[in-house]
Design a protein around this motif. Structure first.
Motif, mmCIF file in Angstrom:
data_model
loop_
_atom_site.group_PDB
_atom_site.id
_atom_site.type_symbol
_atom_site.label_atom_id
_atom_site.label_comp_id
_atom_site.label_asym_id
_atom_site.label_seq_id
_atom_site.Cartn_x
_atom_site.Cartn_y
_atom_site.Cartn_z
ATOM 1 N N GLY A 76 -8.908 -40.376 10.903
ATOM 2 C CA GLY A 76 -8.148 -41.006 9.839
ATOM 3 C C GLY A 76 -7.174 -40.085 9.146
ATOM 4 N N SER A 77 -7.344 -38.737 9.297
ATOM 5 C CA SER A 77 -6.458 -37.796 8.629
ATOM 6 C C SER A 77 -5.314 -37.349 9.516
ATOM 7 C CB SER A 77 -7.274 -36.568 8.179
ATOM 8 O OG SER A 77 -7.845 -35.907 9.297
ATOM 9 N N GLN A 78 -5.171 -37.919 10.680
ATOM 10 C CA GLN A 78 -4.095 -37.539 11.575
ATOM 11 C C GLN A 78 -2.831 -38.321 11.264
ATOM 12 O OE1 GLN A 78 -5.501 -38.150 15.538
ATOM 13 N NE2 GLN A 78 -6.838 -36.381 15.535
ATOM 14 N N SER A 89 1.143 -22.837 2.859
ATOM 15 C CA SER A 89 2.236 -22.595 1.935
ATOM 16 C C SER A 89 3.588 -22.484 2.621
ATOM 17 C CB SER A 89 1.963 -21.301 1.154
ATOM 18 O OG SER A 89 1.788 -20.210 2.052
ATOM 19 N N GLY A 90 3.662 -22.502 3.915
ATOM 20 C CA GLY A 90 4.924 -22.351 4.625
ATOM 21 C C GLY A 90 5.694 -23.650 4.693
ATOM 22 N N PRO A 91 6.900 -23.611 5.283
ATOM 23 C CA PRO A 91 7.691 -24.843 5.431
ATOM 24 C C PRO A 91 7.001 -25.839 6.344
ATOM 25 C CG PRO A 91 8.668 -23.039 6.680
ATOM 26 C CD PRO A 91 7.590 -22.437 5.831
ATOM 27 N N VAL A 92 7.318 -27.087 6.167
ATOM 28 C CA VAL A 92 6.686 -28.147 6.953
ATOM 29 C C VAL A 92 7.282 -28.174 8.345
ATOM 30 C CG1 VAL A 92 6.165 -30.598 7.049
ATOM 31 C CG2 VAL A 92 6.379 -29.456 4.842
ATOM 32 N N PRO A 93 6.457 -28.028 9.400
ATOM 33 C CA PRO A 93 6.998 -28.105 10.765
ATOM 34 C C PRO A 93 7.536 -29.498 11.042
ATOM 35 C CG PRO A 93 4.781 -27.140 10.740
ATOM 36 C CD PRO A 93 5.021 -27.735 9.384
ATOM 37 N N PRO A 94 8.551 -29.604 11.933
ATOM 38 C CA PRO A 94 9.083 -30.917 12.288
ATOM 39 C C PRO A 94 8.000 -31.811 12.881
ATOM 40 C CG PRO A 94 10.546 -29.172 13.038
ATOM 41 C CD PRO A 94 9.290 -28.500 12.575
ATOM 42 N N GLY A 95 7.996 -33.070 12.491
ATOM 43 C CA GLY A 95 7.021 -34.028 12.998
ATOM 44 C C GLY A 95 5.737 -34.082 12.195
ATOM 45 N N GLN A 96 5.592 -33.230 11.164
ATOM 46 C CA GLN A 96 4.407 -33.248 10.335
ATOM 47 C C GLN A 96 4.808 -33.530 8.893
ATOM 48 O OE1 GLN A 96 1.632 -30.082 10.787
ATOM 49 N NE2 GLN A 96 1.904 -29.908 12.981
ATOM 50 N N HIS A 97 3.817 -33.890 8.079
ATOM 51 C CA HIS A 97 4.105 -34.184 6.684
ATOM 52 C C HIS A 97 3.210 -33.347 5.798
ATOM 53 C CE1 HIS A 97 0.523 -36.743 7.174
ATOM 54 N NE2 HIS A 97 0.360 -36.567 5.874
ATOM 55 N N LEU A 98 3.634 -33.168 4.559
ATOM 56 C CA LEU A 98 2.889 -32.414 3.568
ATOM 57 C C LEU A 98 2.357 -33.396 2.545
ATOM 58 C CD1 LEU A 98 2.181 -29.515 2.540
ATOM 59 C CD2 LEU A 98 4.230 -29.665 1.129
ATOM 60 N N ALA A 99 1.088 -33.268 2.201
ATOM 61 C CA ALA A 99 0.494 -34.188 1.236
ATOM 62 C C ALA A 99 1.207 -34.068 -0.101
ATOM 63 C CB ALA A 99 -0.992 -33.888 1.080
ATOM 64 N N ALA A 100 1.623 -35.206 -0.653
ATOM 65 C CA ALA A 100 2.370 -35.209 -1.911
ATOM 66 C C ALA A 100 1.454 -34.847 -3.064
ATOM 67 C CB ALA A 100 2.992 -36.584 -2.143
ATOM 68 N N PRO A 101 1.899 -33.983 -3.985
ATOM 69 C CA PRO A 101 1.089 -33.670 -5.158
ATOM 70 C C PRO A 101 0.967 -34.879 -6.085
ATOM 71 C CG PRO A 101 3.246 -32.623 -5.316
ATOM 72 C CD PRO A 101 3.150 -33.203 -3.944
ATOM 73 N N GLY A 190 8.700 -36.992 0.551
ATOM 74 C CA GLY A 190 9.374 -35.711 0.399
ATOM 75 C C GLY A 190 10.831 -35.701 0.795
ATOM 76 N N ALA A 191 11.497 -36.852 0.896
ATOM 77 C CA ALA A 191 12.913 -36.895 1.263
ATOM 78 C C ALA A 191 13.746 -36.474 0.055
ATOM 79 C CB ALA A 191 13.306 -38.294 1.733
ATOM 80 N N ASN A 192 14.397 -35.330 0.156
ATOM 81 C CA ASN A 192 15.162 -34.807 -0.975
ATOM 82 C C ASN A 192 16.366 -35.691 -1.291
ATOM 83 O OD1 ASN A 192 15.520 -32.667 -2.956
ATOM 84 N ND2 ASN A 192 17.345 -32.130 -1.802
ATOM 85 N N TRP A 193 16.981 -36.289 -0.271
ATOM 86 C CA TRP A 193 18.125 -37.167 -0.522
ATOM 87 C C TRP A 193 17.716 -38.380 -1.348
ATOM 88 C CZ3 TRP A 193 17.750 -42.189 0.892
ATOM 89 C CH2 TRP A 193 16.804 -42.511 1.882
ATOM 90 N N ALA A 194 16.477 -38.868 -1.164
ATOM 91 C CA ALA A 194 15.999 -40.003 -1.953
ATOM 92 C C ALA A 194 15.820 -39.596 -3.413
ATOM 93 C CB ALA A 194 14.683 -40.521 -1.377
ATOM 94 N N ARG A 195 15.348 -38.394 -3.645
ATOM 95 C CA ARG A 195 15.215 -37.909 -5.021
ATOM 96 C C ARG A 195 16.592 -37.802 -5.688
ATOM 97 N NH1 ARG A 195 13.454 -31.917 -6.953
ATOM 98 N NH2 ARG A 195 14.976 -31.435 -5.331
ATOM 99 N N THR A 196 17.581 -37.271 -4.945
ATOM 100 C CA THR A 196 18.935 -37.156 -5.500
ATOM 101 C C THR A 196 19.541 -38.527 -5.772
ATOM 102 O OG1 THR A 196 19.216 -35.099 -4.251
ATOM 103 C CG2 THR A 196 21.199 -36.162 -5.094
ATOM 104 N N THR A 197 19.336 -39.472 -4.844
ATOM 105 C CA THR A 197 19.843 -40.830 -5.050
ATOM 106 C C THR A 197 19.201 -41.474 -6.266
ATOM 107 O OG1 THR A 197 20.172 -41.062 -2.655
ATOM 108 C CG2 THR A 197 20.144 -43.080 -3.964
#
Length: 251
Positions: A76-78, A89-101, A190-197
């Motif tokens: 279920g966590s995949q 703590s590193g950048p998010v690899p392509p194809g993976q997501h980071l849990a939102a705080p 985590g889409a930065n463009w959505a935050r800016t919009t």
């Protein structure tokens, strides 16, 4: 100790009790005994060996299930593509997501709440559009609110014009509600463009406060508070990691 006239008594074999080593398995010597010549210990990986549960012995092995260990990654966590979510703590690899705080999730819900209010206004416009009595009440309220001007009187007397304005306002309101929900979903991922919009839309929405009402104040306030949260820590670092891992646009 015995006398010559007494028959030696056999010493009873002590059973397993506290402080004594019982029999480990049939044929296995006890602690302190020598193994018979040619004796080979049973394989720990053979589940058919008596007394040995093997690696997959289940509850009889005495080990807790895998899900009880910290860091267990179940199905279920995949991610949808089968990869595991990014941790560290590193950048998010392509194809993976980071849990939102928690702060980002809260801001996303606030944006959705503003979208729900926008959708509610669209539903109310539908009532005005299809219920003549409600439309008449609205026109009378507008006549009382607008200054006395022949141009306003002519506009409010044109039924076709009123219908066209209501249809346009209803469509725009429902489309805006859909945009709110779409941006909230992208912001949580985590889409930065959505935050800016969202920031741009929140600034534009301040123009609605020139003619404020409770409905408008609450809706604009939800969007402004959400943007303040999204541009503060730890949300700022959350979006920065997605930008580093997915390119300059943060997709």
């Amino acid at each position: 100790m015995t006398t010559p006239d007494e028959t030696p008594q056999e010493r009873p074999t002590p059973g397993p009790r506290s402080g004594h080593y019982g029999e480990i398995s049939p044929g296995v010597p006890r602690y302190g005994q020598y193994a018979p010549e040619g004796w080979v210990p049973p394989s720990s990986s053979d589940p058919n060996t008596p007394g040995n549960p093997g690696h997959d012995g289940g509850p009889s092995s005495g080990l807790p299930p895998a899900s009880a260990y910290p860091g267990f990654q179940g199905a279920g966590s995949q991610n949808k593509d089968g990869t595991l979510p990014h941790r560290g703590s590193g950048p998010v690899p392509p194809g993976q997501h980071l849990a939102a705080p928690r702060q980002v999730r809260l801001a996303s819900r606030l944006v959705m709440a503003a979208g729900a209010l926008q959708g509610l206004s669209g539903v109310l416009l539908l009532f005005v559009l299809f219920l003549p009595s409600v439309r008449t009440t609205l026109i009378d309220a507008m006549k009382a609110a607008l200054p006395s001007d022949p141009a306003y009187d002519t506009l409010l007397a044109d039924s076709a014009m009123i219908t066209g304005l209501l249809v346009a306002a209803t469509i725009l309101s429902l489309v805006a509600a859909a945009v709110y929900f779409w941006l909230a979903t992208k912001i949580r991922k985590g889409a930065n463009w959505a935050r800016t919009t969202g920031l741009v839309l929140a600034i534009v929405s301040l123009l609605a406060l020139t003619q404020p009402n409770v409905f408008t104040i609450v809706q604009v306030g939800l969007g402004v508070v959400a943007m303040i949260i999204l541009f503060r820590s730890p949300a700022r670092e959350y979006f920065a990691k997605h930008v580093q891992g997915n390119g300059p646009h943060g997709y």
